[in-house]
Design a protein around this motif. Structure first.
Motif, short mmCIF file in Angstrom:
data_model
loop_
_atom_site.label_atom_id
_atom_site.label_comp_id
_atom_site.label_asym_id
_atom_site.label_seq_id
_atom_site.Cartn_x
_atom_site.Cartn_y
_atom_site.Cartn_z
N ILE A 73 89.54 6.72 -34.95
CA ILE A 73 88.59 6.68 -36.07
C ILE A 73 87.16 6.80 -35.53
N ASP A 74 86.86 6.04 -34.49
CA ASP A 74 85.51 6.05 -33.91
C ASP A 74 85.15 7.43 -33.35
N ALA A 75 86.13 8.07 -32.70
CA ALA A 75 85.86 9.39 -32.10
C ALA A 75 85.56 10.43 -33.18
N VAL A 76 86.36 10.42 -34.26
CA VAL A 76 86.17 11.42 -35.32
C VAL A 76 84.85 11.17 -36.04
N MET A 77 84.63 9.93 -36.43
CA MET A 77 83.39 9.62 -37.17
C MET A 77 82.17 9.81 -36.27
N GLY A 78 82.32 9.45 -35.01
CA GLY A 78 81.21 9.60 -34.07
C GLY A 78 80.81 11.05 -33.92
N HIS A 79 81.79 11.94 -33.88
CA HIS A 79 81.44 13.35 -33.73
C HIS A 79 80.81 13.91 -35.00
N LEU A 80 81.30 13.49 -36.15
CA LEU A 80 80.68 13.95 -37.41
C LEU A 80 79.22 13.51 -37.45
N SER B 72 75.72 15.85 -37.46
CA SER B 72 74.65 15.74 -38.46
C SER B 72 73.29 15.49 -37.79
N GLU B 73 73.32 14.95 -36.57
CA GLU B 73 72.06 14.63 -35.89
C GLU B 73 71.58 15.75 -34.96
N LEU B 74 72.51 16.39 -34.25
CA LEU B 74 72.11 17.41 -33.28
C LEU B 74 72.23 18.82 -33.82
N GLY B 75 73.05 18.98 -34.87
CA GLY B 75 73.49 20.31 -35.30
C GLY B 75 74.91 20.49 -34.79
N PRO B 76 75.79 21.11 -35.60
CA PRO B 76 77.20 21.19 -35.23
C PRO B 76 77.48 21.96 -33.93
N TYR B 77 76.83 23.09 -33.71
CA TYR B 77 77.08 23.83 -32.46
C TYR B 77 76.59 23.03 -31.26
N GLU B 78 75.44 22.42 -31.46
CA GLU B 78 74.83 21.65 -30.37
C GLU B 78 75.68 20.41 -30.05
N ARG C 104 77.58 19.35 -26.50
CA ARG C 104 77.49 18.01 -25.90
C ARG C 104 78.88 17.43 -25.67
N ALA C 105 79.81 17.70 -26.61
CA ALA C 105 81.14 17.05 -26.56
C ALA C 105 82.20 17.96 -25.95
N ARG C 106 81.79 18.99 -25.21
CA ARG C 106 82.72 20.01 -24.73
C ARG C 106 83.95 19.41 -24.01
N VAL C 107 83.71 18.43 -23.18
CA VAL C 107 84.81 17.84 -22.41
C VAL C 107 85.82 17.16 -23.35
N ALA C 108 85.29 16.44 -24.34
CA ALA C 108 86.16 15.72 -25.28
C ALA C 108 86.95 16.71 -26.15
N VAL C 109 86.31 17.83 -26.53
CA VAL C 109 87.01 18.84 -27.34
C VAL C 109 88.15 19.44 -26.52
N GLU C 110 87.88 19.74 -25.26
CA GLU C 110 88.89 20.33 -24.37
C GLU C 110 90.03 19.37 -24.05
N ARG C 111 89.75 18.09 -24.13
CA ARG C 111 90.75 17.09 -23.74
C ARG C 111 92.01 17.19 -24.61
N GLY C 112 91.87 17.69 -25.84
CA GLY C 112 93.04 17.86 -26.70
C GLY C 112 94.14 18.63 -25.99
N HIS C 113 93.77 19.77 -25.40
CA HIS C 113 94.76 20.60 -24.70
C HIS C 113 95.38 19.87 -23.50
N THR D 293 91.43 30.56 -31.67
CA THR D 293 90.31 31.29 -32.26
C THR D 293 89.05 30.47 -32.01
N TRP D 294 87.92 31.06 -32.25
CA TRP D 294 86.68 30.39 -31.84
C TRP D 294 86.39 29.15 -32.68
N GLU D 295 86.48 29.31 -33.99
CA GLU D 295 86.10 28.21 -34.87
C GLU D 295 87.19 27.14 -34.92
N THR D 296 86.75 25.90 -34.93
CA THR D 296 87.71 24.82 -35.03
C THR D 296 87.01 23.58 -35.58
N ASN D 297 87.81 22.64 -36.05
CA ASN D 297 87.26 21.36 -36.47
C ASN D 297 87.14 20.47 -35.23
#
Ligand SMILES: *Cc1c(COP(=O)(O)O)cnc(C)c1O
Length: 399
Positions: A34-41, A45-51, A55-64, A262-266
């Protein structure tokens, strides 16, 4: 090692509000997810979604890589989807199949998976065959051998169905598929996070699963495993940036299963899935499985001792999902009564498990599915409410 129930429940905010016995539908998420999902949302909202994604590239990749650790494979053998159905469809449409090819499946396929096969047959002219099962609901491995000839190009099996506690002998079936060089696809949507799922031991070419069920990840997450050498021959129906190497003129598919990306993802839910897998690994799948099996075995005995309740699930080895009928009561109304008492269960209708339930002439089942964070007190409460319903008059829809 035993599960520390106090810690498991302290990590799960939802247990304060409900006795959640619908884990086969979707589990209560633990706090780290819950904290990880809400934290990223919030970060988006604070940095901009792409930005935020940068910042969270490592955490996004960790899924795989987390899924690779869980399944005993390489991270380039994993592709992400927003559901198991999407992963299943991508897998089926990427295999070369044509008129006259035979496809063998079990009667335990989930409704959407079965529909995917009907659609595949309509699109490609393959011949779909549902294998017979024994009294325990299982495909007999010797019988499977009798069905094999050189036209069989695909065998697909469900590890654990959505409407029954039985567990399929997916590794034994995998050995038969390998002996004959037949492509083997496994649906692990119900088993992943609940019991050990090792793709090397199963010997499958592809396997799909979802994040929200026993893995306790966010909704809208699913994945496909495709064995490296096998994946190199697959031709995905959708291509996009990230799934190919593209120099502006020609393109080549990305290695192994990465060609499905594909490029876009949640990003938020993908991060949440990685955290959920790491969280599951931190408890140990063997420990989780031990507790689920123990809770479910005790509950089956308690439920079967209530007059008017029939435990309908089969299998020689059974998991955390229990299917019931309550004599004289409609499953939907029983579920509503339980929900009023703060207990979540689910009703499986025959279109969700079409072949098996129709064959058995069962139109609906009450499904109770336990996870390691459920307590003995919650299960006792379920039995008390069910007991009161079996002695009372037939329930009616509130007018
Ligand atoms: C839930 C389920 C699916 C489908 O998963 P989605 O993520 O809802 O698409 C497939 N097979 C089985 C056995 C399931 O229980």
């Amino acid at each position: 090692m035993n599960i520390n129930l106090v810690r498991a429940r302290a990590d799960t905010p939802g247990v304060k509000y409900v006795a959640h016995l619908n884990n086969a539908g979707a589990s209560l998420a633990p706090k780290p997810v819950i904290d990880a999902v809400m934290g990223h949302l919030r970060l988006e909202s604070e940095l901009g979604p792409y930005e935020a994604a940068e910042r969270a590239r490592v955490a996004v990749e960790r899924g795989h890589s987390a899924l690779a650790d869980l399944l005993n494979c390489h991270s380039d053998e994993i592709a992400m989807f927003e559901s198991a159905t999407r992963a299943w469809g991508a897998a089926l449409s990427s295999i070369a199949l044509g008129p006259g090819d035979r496809v063998l499946i079990s009667p335990m396929e989930y409704g959407s998976s079965y529909l995917s096969f009907l659609h595949l047959a309509r699109r490609t002219g393959v011949q779909l065959e549902v294998l017979p099962v024994d009294a325990d609901g299982l495909v007999d491995v010797a019988e499977l051998r009798d069905h094999i000839d050189e036209r069989v190009k695909l065998i697909a099996m469900t590890h654990v169905p959505m409407h029954d506690g039985l567990i399929y002998p997916v590794a034994a079936i995998g050995r038969v598929a390998r002996e004959h060089g037949i492509t083997y696809l496994v649906d692990a949507s119900q088993s992943i996070g609940q019991l050990p799922v090792d793709v090397r031991q199963i010997g499958c070419d592809m396997l799909v699963g979802c994040g929200r069920k026993f893995l306790r990840g966010p909704r809208g997450t699913g994945f496909l495993y495709a064995r490296r050498e096998f994946a190199e021959q697959l031709s995905p129906g959708t291509v996009g940036l990230d799934g190919v190497e593209w120099d502006g003129v020609g393109y080549r598919f990305a290695p192994a299963a990465r060609r499905f990306d594909t490029w876009e993802t949640n990003c938020a839910t993908r991060i949440g899935l990685g955290v959920a897998v790491d969280y599951a690994l931190s408890w140990g799948i063997e420990n989780t499985w031990h507790r689920i099996r123990e809770l479910a075995a005790g509950l089956r005995v308690d439920l079967a001792s209530i007059p008017g309740i029939t435990v309908e699930d089969r299998g020689r080895e059974r998991c955390g999902t229990i299917a019931l009928t309550v004599h004289g009561q409609a499953a939907e109304l029983v579920r509503a009564e339980l929900q009023r008492a703060g207990i979540n269960t689910w009703v499986c209708l025959s279109n969700a498990a079409c072949v098996d339930m129709r064959r058995r002439g069962i139109s609906s089942l009450l499904r109770v599915s336990v996870h390691y964070y459920n307590s003995a007190e919650e299960l006792a409460r379920l039995c008390t409410v069910l007991e009161s319903l079996t002695v009372g008059p037939a329930l009616k829809v509130a007018s």
